[in-house]
Design a protein around this motif. Structure first.
Motif, PDB file in Angstrom:
ATOM      1  N   LEU A  96      -5.106  13.706  -2.086  1.00 30.73           N
ATOM      2  CA  LEU A  96      -4.223  12.774  -1.401  1.00 30.73           C
ATOM      3  C   LEU A  96      -4.998  11.506  -1.102  1.00 30.73           C
ATOM      4  N   GLY A  97      -4.368  10.365  -1.215  1.00 30.63           N
ATOM      5  CA  GLY A  97      -5.091   9.130  -0.933  1.00 30.63           C
ATOM      6  C   GLY A  97      -4.201   7.915  -0.967  1.00 30.63           C
ATOM      7  N   TYR A  98      -4.828   6.733  -1.065  1.00 30.01           N
ATOM      8  CA  TYR A  98      -4.069   5.484  -1.049  1.00 30.01           C
ATOM      9  C   TYR A  98      -4.104   4.817  -2.415  1.00 30.01           C
ATOM     10  N   LEU A  99      -3.159   3.927  -2.642  1.00 32.15           N
ATOM     11  CA  LEU A  99      -3.112   3.174  -3.889  1.00 32.15           C
ATOM     12  C   LEU A  99      -2.564   1.783  -3.642  1.00 32.15           C
ATOM     13  N   LEU A 105       0.848  -1.193   0.000  1.00 36.69           N
ATOM     14  CA  LEU A 105       0.000   0.000   0.000  1.00 36.69           C
ATOM     15  C   LEU A 105       0.883   1.242   0.000  1.00 36.69           C
ATOM     16  N   ALA A 106       0.339   2.333  -0.493  1.00 35.69           N
ATOM     17  CA  ALA A 106       1.052   3.612  -0.423  1.00 35.69           C
ATOM     18  C   ALA A 106       0.052   4.734  -0.236  1.00 35.69           C
ATOM     19  N   LEU A 107       0.499   5.775   0.440  1.00 34.55           N
ATOM     20  CA  LEU A 107      -0.278   6.998   0.614  1.00 34.55           C
ATOM     21  C   LEU A 107       0.496   8.113  -0.070  1.00 34.55           C
ATOM     22  N   ALA A 108      -0.170   8.793  -1.000  1.00 32.95           N
ATOM     23  CA  ALA A 108       0.564   9.733  -1.844  1.00 32.95           C
ATOM     24  C   ALA A 108      -0.360  10.796  -2.408  1.00 32.95           C
ATOM     25  N   THR A 109       0.260  11.803  -3.015  1.00 34.60           N
ATOM     26  CA  THR A 109      -0.481  12.731  -3.854  1.00 34.60           C
ATOM     27  C   THR A 109      -0.932  11.964  -5.092  1.00 34.60           C
ATOM     28  N   MET A 110      -2.205  12.068  -5.439  1.00 28.83           N
ATOM     29  CA  MET A 110      -2.721  11.315  -6.568  1.00 28.83           C
ATOM     30  C   MET A 110      -2.106  11.793  -7.884  1.00 28.83           C
ATOM     31  N   ALA A 111      -1.727  10.846  -8.724  1.00 26.04           N
ATOM     32  CA  ALA A 111      -1.147  11.176 -10.033  1.00 26.04           C
ATOM     33  C   ALA A 111      -2.228  11.749 -10.950  1.00 26.04           C
ATOM     34  N   TRP A 142      -8.310  12.772   0.974  1.00 25.65           N
ATOM     35  CA  TRP A 142      -8.225  14.133   1.488  1.00 25.65           C
ATOM     36  C   TRP A 142      -7.878  15.084   0.347  1.00 25.65           C
ATOM     37  N   VAL A 143      -8.144  16.362   0.553  1.00 32.58           N
ATOM     38  CA  VAL A 143      -7.790  17.380  -0.441  1.00 32.58           C
ATOM     39  C   VAL A 143      -6.942  18.456   0.229  1.00 32.58           C
ATOM     40  N   ASP A 144      -5.778  18.705  -0.345  1.00 29.67           N
ATOM     41  CA  ASP A 144      -4.920  19.801   0.102  1.00 29.67           C
ATOM     42  C   ASP A 144      -5.197  21.019  -0.772  1.00 29.67           C
ATOM     43  N   ARG A 145      -5.694  22.082  -0.189  1.00 29.88           N
ATOM     44  CA  ARG A 145      -5.839  23.336  -0.924  1.00 29.88           C
ATOM     45  C   ARG A 145      -4.527  24.108  -0.807  1.00 29.88           C
ATOM     46  N   LEU A 146      -3.903  24.362  -1.948  1.00 29.54           N
ATOM     47  CA  LEU A 146      -2.607  25.020  -1.965  1.00 29.54           C
ATOM     48  C   LEU A 146      -2.778  26.531  -2.019  1.00 29.54           C
ATOM     49  N   HIS A 147      -2.050  27.235  -1.174  1.00 33.15           N
ATOM     50  CA  HIS A 147      -2.117  28.690  -1.092  1.00 33.15           C
ATOM     51  C   HIS A 147      -0.821  29.298  -1.624  1.00 33.15           C
ATOM     52  N   PHE A 148      -0.944  30.368  -2.379  1.00 36.89           N
ATOM     53  CA  PHE A 148       0.232  31.106  -2.834  1.00 36.89           C
ATOM     54  C   PHE A 148       0.787  31.888  -1.645  1.00 36.89           C
ATOM     55  N   VAL A 149       2.094  31.772  -1.427  1.00 41.26           N
ATOM     56  CA  VAL A 149       2.705  32.405  -0.258  1.00 41.26           C
ATOM     57  C   VAL A 149       4.031  33.069  -0.637  1.00 41.26           C
ATOM     58  N   CYS A 150       4.462  34.004   0.206  1.00 39.86           N
ATOM     59  CA  CYS A 150       5.770  34.651   0.053  1.00 39.86           C
ATOM     60  C   CYS A 150       6.181  35.171   1.421  1.00 39.86           C
ATOM     61  N   ALA A 151       7.361  35.765   1.497  1.00 35.66           N
ATOM     62  CA  ALA A 151       7.801  36.386   2.745  1.00 35.66           C
ATOM     63  C   ALA A 151       7.059  37.695   2.973  1.00 35.66           C
ATOM     64  N   ALA A 152       6.963  38.103   4.213  1.00 34.44           N
ATOM     65  CA  ALA A 152       6.228  39.329   4.539  1.00 34.44           C
ATOM     66  C   ALA A 152       6.851  40.564   3.902  1.00 34.44           C
TER      67      ALA A 152
END
Length: 299
Positions: free
Chosen positions: A264-267, A143-149, A162-172
């Motif tokens: 994200l999930g299993y395969l 089994l593996a847990l990974a970001t889905m291809a 699960w779902v990771d919502r990605l946010h754009f970020v930078c230094a202050a």
């Protein structure tokens, strides 16, 4: 040609080292060497070239490798099928997880699993998602847990949890931190710090820019998101990070673009007989599924 010798051969080939193969199989280095020597004597051909500290497969080694993997896979699959008949949940479970899932999603899952099935011995590896897919495809991982291809390989079942919502970020103090409703074009004018070129996450980000005819200039790459957060906080570039890694050390950007989400999930491999331990793990994982996640397993 016994399975112990074949297992030693594959371990040496995969690790490129007799000592590392010995550690992986919980044997002494001399025991590994004896098994390889016995196998080479059996087929009357050397399997490895030893040049300095480097170990590479010979022509005979390359010929044997796919057959060795197939024999071991069939043997282990038969063992699992016979063991499953008892209905007992025990034995060894080979499980790989990405570092981010292992740190931020897996702990409560493992706690519940260990409490319910203490007789299972977990052989857990931390791998990049792309390596996890390869391990499942080759049969090295159950089994593996990974970001889905983006595209699920043939004979692989992948189930997002699960779902990771990605946010754009930078230094202050980054120039982008002073803007509002920034366009992707505005971000493209500055260097980015992103995961490696071959990662699924990197592809998601660069694809979003390419659809707008833009190119992302990447100044640095690392597959460890915690390291990316540190690099961004020093002002070395903008990036994208999941909500679990947002803190006061970085600034979230207001970007006029739909959120980038990575599942994200299993395969597991369709042709592999899952052990009772693996099936029990799937039950615990399914119980942790986010209510707004995707319920559909894709092939």
């Amino acid at each position: 040609m016994d399975t112990d010798s074949l297992r030693a051969f594959v371990a040496v080939a995969d690790s490129g080292s007799f000592s590392q193969a010995a550690e992986r199989l919980f044997l002494t280095q001399s025991a590994i060497s004896k098994r390889i020597a016995a196998l080479e004597s059996r087929i009357d051909a050397p399997l490895f070239d030893r040049i300095g500290r480097r170990i590479t497969l010979t022509e005979a080694g390359h010929t044997l490798m796919p057959r060795a993997r197939q024999i071991l896979a069939m043997f282990e699959d038969t063992q699992r099928a016979l063991t499953n008949l008892s209905g007992r949940v025990h034995g060894r479970l080979s499980l790989a997880t990405s570092h981010h899932i292992g740190l931020h999603r897996l702990p409560p899952v493992l706690a519940r699993y260990r409490k319910r099935w203490p007789e299972v011995s977990l052989d857990m590896q931390f791998l990049d998602s792309e390596q996890a897919y390869q391990g499942v495809q080759s049969g090295a991982l159950e089994l593996a847990l990974a970001t889905m291809a983006p595209q699920t390989p043939v004979h692989i079942t992948a189930a997002p949890l699960w779902v990771d919502r990605l946010h754009f970020v930078c230094a202050a103090d980054h120039p982008l931190a002073h803007g509002t409703r920034l366009s992707l074009a505005a971000l493209a004018e500055f260097d980015a710090v992103l995961p490696g070129e071959q990662t699924f996450t990197r592809a998601m980000v660069t694809d979003a820019f390419e659809r707008s005819g833009l190119t992302v200039g990447v100044s640095m790459s690392t597959n460890y998101l915690e390291t990316i957060r540190m690099l961004v906080s020093t002002g070395l570039g903008w990036s994208v990070l999941p909500e679990t890694l947002l803190d006061d050390s970085i600034h979230c950007l207001d970007v006029a673009h739909p959120p980038i989400e990575r599942p994200l999930g299993y395969l597991f491999h369709d042709h592999r007989t899952l052990s009772n331990a693996a099936r029990a793990m799937l039950e615990v994982l399914e119980a942790s599924r986010e209510t707004d996640g995707n319920d559909i397993a894709t092939r």
